[in-house]
Motif scaffolding. Sequence first.
Motif, mmCIF file in Angstrom:
data_model
loop_
_atom_site.group_PDB
_atom_site.id
_atom_site.type_symbol
_atom_site.label_atom_id
_atom_site.label_comp_id
_atom_site.label_asym_id
_atom_site.label_seq_id
_atom_site.Cartn_x
_atom_site.Cartn_y
_atom_site.Cartn_z
ATOM 1 N N UNK A 212 0.831 -1.204 0.000
ATOM 2 C CA UNK A 212 0.000 0.000 0.000
ATOM 3 C C UNK A 212 0.867 1.256 0.000
ATOM 4 N N UNK A 213 1.872 1.277 0.876
ATOM 5 C CA UNK A 213 2.737 2.453 0.975
ATOM 6 C C UNK A 213 3.588 2.635 -0.267
ATOM 7 N N UNK A 214 3.905 1.559 -0.929
ATOM 8 C CA UNK A 214 4.736 1.604 -2.129
ATOM 9 C C UNK A 214 3.976 2.102 -3.359
ATOM 10 N N UNK A 215 2.673 1.873 -3.379
ATOM 11 C CA UNK A 215 1.857 2.208 -4.553
ATOM 12 C C UNK A 215 1.473 3.684 -4.564
ATOM 13 N N UNK A 216 1.437 4.229 -5.750
ATOM 14 C CA UNK A 216 0.977 5.612 -5.925
ATOM 15 C C UNK A 216 -0.549 5.661 -5.997
ATOM 16 N N UNK A 217 -1.129 4.642 -6.634
ATOM 17 C CA UNK A 217 -2.585 4.578 -6.787
ATOM 18 C C UNK A 217 -3.070 3.245 -6.239
ATOM 19 N N UNK A 218 -4.246 3.284 -5.574
ATOM 20 C CA UNK A 218 -4.763 2.084 -4.912
ATOM 21 C C UNK A 218 -6.232 1.891 -5.261
ATOM 22 N N UNK A 219 -6.572 0.667 -5.653
ATOM 23 C CA UNK A 219 -7.921 0.353 -6.090
ATOM 24 C C UNK A 219 -8.397 -0.941 -5.438
ATOM 25 N N UNK A 220 -9.708 -1.095 -5.343
ATOM 26 C CA UNK A 220 -10.317 -2.363 -4.932
ATOM 27 C C UNK A 220 -11.255 -2.796 -6.039
ATOM 28 N N UNK A 221 -11.243 -4.086 -6.332
ATOM 29 C CA UNK A 221 -12.213 -4.650 -7.262
ATOM 30 C C UNK A 221 -13.374 -5.174 -6.422
ATOM 31 N N UNK A 222 -14.457 -4.422 -6.394
ATOM 32 C CA UNK A 222 -15.712 -4.776 -5.741
ATOM 33 C C UNK A 222 -15.513 -5.380 -4.347
ATOM 34 N N UNK A 223 -15.639 -6.686 -4.185
ATOM 35 C CA UNK A 223 -15.548 -7.335 -2.886
ATOM 36 C C UNK A 223 -14.196 -7.202 -2.218
#
Length: 183
Positions: free
Chosen positions: A55-66
């Motif tokens: 999480x800390x390494x990523x610039x953008x964070x997404x969730x796929x639905x569930x």
Amino acid sequence: TDFLPPLALAVDDEDASARRASPSTAGAQGPPPAPTTDALLVLNYHLPSFTPQLWHRALRRFCADGGANRLYDELPSLCPGRDPEEVRMSYVPDAIIGDLDSIRPEVLSFYRDAGAVMLDMSHDQDTTDLHKAITTMVAADAAAEAANAAATDAPVTATANDTNTNTSNDNGGVKDAPATDTN
């Protein structure tokens, strides 16, 4: 009206920038790593123990639905010694993408109120939430790259569909580089 079209992800608002700032690291070993250009996609599957580091390494964070349910339910246990609500507020995805049939209503409400974009793609029942999320992320990358190029008057050097690299001439993978003569 609560949902935005996929390319709205390319717009960087102040709330998203604030969420990208490193959350409190109470109990963590040293500062989190600097963000990269990586994106993180959380699926509806058990979270690995190294999720906070990703999480800390990523610039953008997404969730796929569930995947939003997994983030909400499981992430606090990966941050021992921290208040579960503080953890949840520190790990808000930029967007939740899919047909939104798996995310629980209270989780959807929590992340919407925390500033996550909800991308309801329930009109498309021919693809999985994973496919919808990846397609949206690639389109957002292409739109962001085009916007950055336009802002700097630089030409766009690649698009989401341009992955062809000439490597047959032993040119080190440099696109369109002439072959070198080793004789």
